[in-house]
Write an enzyme that holds these catalytic residues in place. Structure first.
Site, PDB file in Angstrom:
ATOM      1  N   TYR A 260       0.833  -1.209   0.000  1.00 27.97           N
ATOM      2  CA  TYR A 260       0.000   0.000   0.000  1.00 27.97           C
ATOM      3  C   TYR A 260       0.867   1.257   0.000  1.00 27.97           C
ATOM      4  CZ  TYR A 260      -3.391   3.495   1.560  1.00 27.97           C
ATOM      5  OH  TYR A 260      -4.179   4.617   1.665  1.00 27.97           O
TER       6      TYR A 260
ATOM      7  N   LYS B  49       1.022   4.225  -2.950  1.00 30.73           N
ATOM      8  CA  LYS B  49       0.663   5.622  -2.755  1.00 30.73           C
ATOM      9  C   LYS B  49       1.829   6.554  -3.077  1.00 30.73           C
ATOM     10  CE  LYS B  49      -3.619   5.036  -1.802  1.00 30.73           C
ATOM     11  NZ  LYS B  49      -4.649   5.522  -2.744  1.00 30.73           N
TER      12      LYS B  49
END
Length: 292
Positions: free
Chosen positions: A193, A197
């Protein structure tokens, strides 16, 4: 003095004819208005997506929500429908997996026939996270996170840019990134994750560089919004881990988690004309988490 290149002249002309110049002579309230614009919201059935959709409708814009689920959760979606009815705005919901290029193309072909106002913006909220220690984290799961969070964001941004290319109207794209693209978060194992990002930050900068001044393109601003921890039904499950709630709240300067409603104004600012000189930038709204 060097003469301007033809590309720069073209870009300057687009700005002078189709883009607000800082809004110096306009009422401040108008800088946050989205009248006459349709904004695409991915992850439009989720907590952040529906909050953004309601804010856009309230500010005069029409909304197209894309989400992978066939039908959004009623507790999330009913307030969006009520806002559309209250303000007389056009609201569409289209099932679409943003990671699938064919589905994105089909969704936009369908949307095009139902628009009341031209597409002028995007709020890319669609994203997933998977936790797990990196020593045993499955490669397939890692790829899936990148496919949704990065490739999916790119595909929809690309589709919106092509709509703007057809109409030669300016637009603003808001890619939802995360403070986790800047730092690693204590207490959770989210390498996939966090990496995705950080990639969204770089994607926005790269698209902003291409679409801010390229010959033949209308002016398209691209920025990221990086939220901090958000209190939702999903995050509440993670906080069941002993000590996690205190840690997440204590890791920022405001000593609490945010709510989805606290991202409405930042989204409107980035979409609207008030941010007309902002592109390739990140607006971090994290309660001071990254400022220690």
């Amino acid at each position: 003095m060097n003469q301007e290149s033809s590309g720069n002249v073209h870009a300057r002309e687009l700005r002078e004819t189709k883009t607000p110049q800082g809004g110096q002579e306009r009422p401040v309230g108008d800088l946050f208005r989205l009248d006459g614009r349709t904004i695409v919201v991915t992850g439009g059935g989720g907590f952040l997506g529906t909050a953004a959709a309601r804010a856009i409708l309230e500010s005069g814009g029409d909304v197209v929500c894309l989400d992978v689920v066939p039908i959004p959760r009623s507790d999330n979606w009913k307030p969006v429908e009520k806002a559309a009815a209250k303000y007389g705005r056009n609201l569409l919901y289209v099932q679409c997996s943003v990671r699938d290029a064919d589905e994105v193309a089909e969704a936009f072909a369908s949307i095009r026939q139902q628009l009341r106002s031209p597409i002028r913006g995007l709020v890319a909220c669609a994203g997933i996270s998977e936790n797990g220690p990196s020593t045993v984290f499955p490669a397939a799961t890692f790829r899936n996170v990148l496919e949704v969070n990065v490739t999916g964001t790119f595909l929809v941004a690309q589709a919106v840019a092509n709509e703007l290319l057809q109409t030669q109207l300016s637009g603003s794209l808001v890619l939802i990134a995360s403070m986790s693209g800047h730092v690693s978060n204590r207490g959770v194992d989210t390498a996939a994750y966090n990496s995705s990002k950080a990639a969204v930050h770089q994607l926005a900068r790269s698209l902003a560089a291409e679409w801010g001044s390229r010959k033949g393109m209308p002016l398209i601003r691209v920025n990221t919004l990086s939220p901090g921890y958000i209190r939702t039904a999903i995050s509440a499950e993670s906080m069941n881990k002993p000590g996690m709630k205190d840690q997440w709240e204590g890791d920022n300067m405001l000593l609490r988690m945010s709510t989805v409603d606290e991202y409405r104004a930042p989204v409107l600012y980035l979409l609207g004309d008030g941010s007309s000189f902002m592109t390739g930038a990140d607006l971090r709204v994290d309660g001071g988490h990254c400022a220690w």
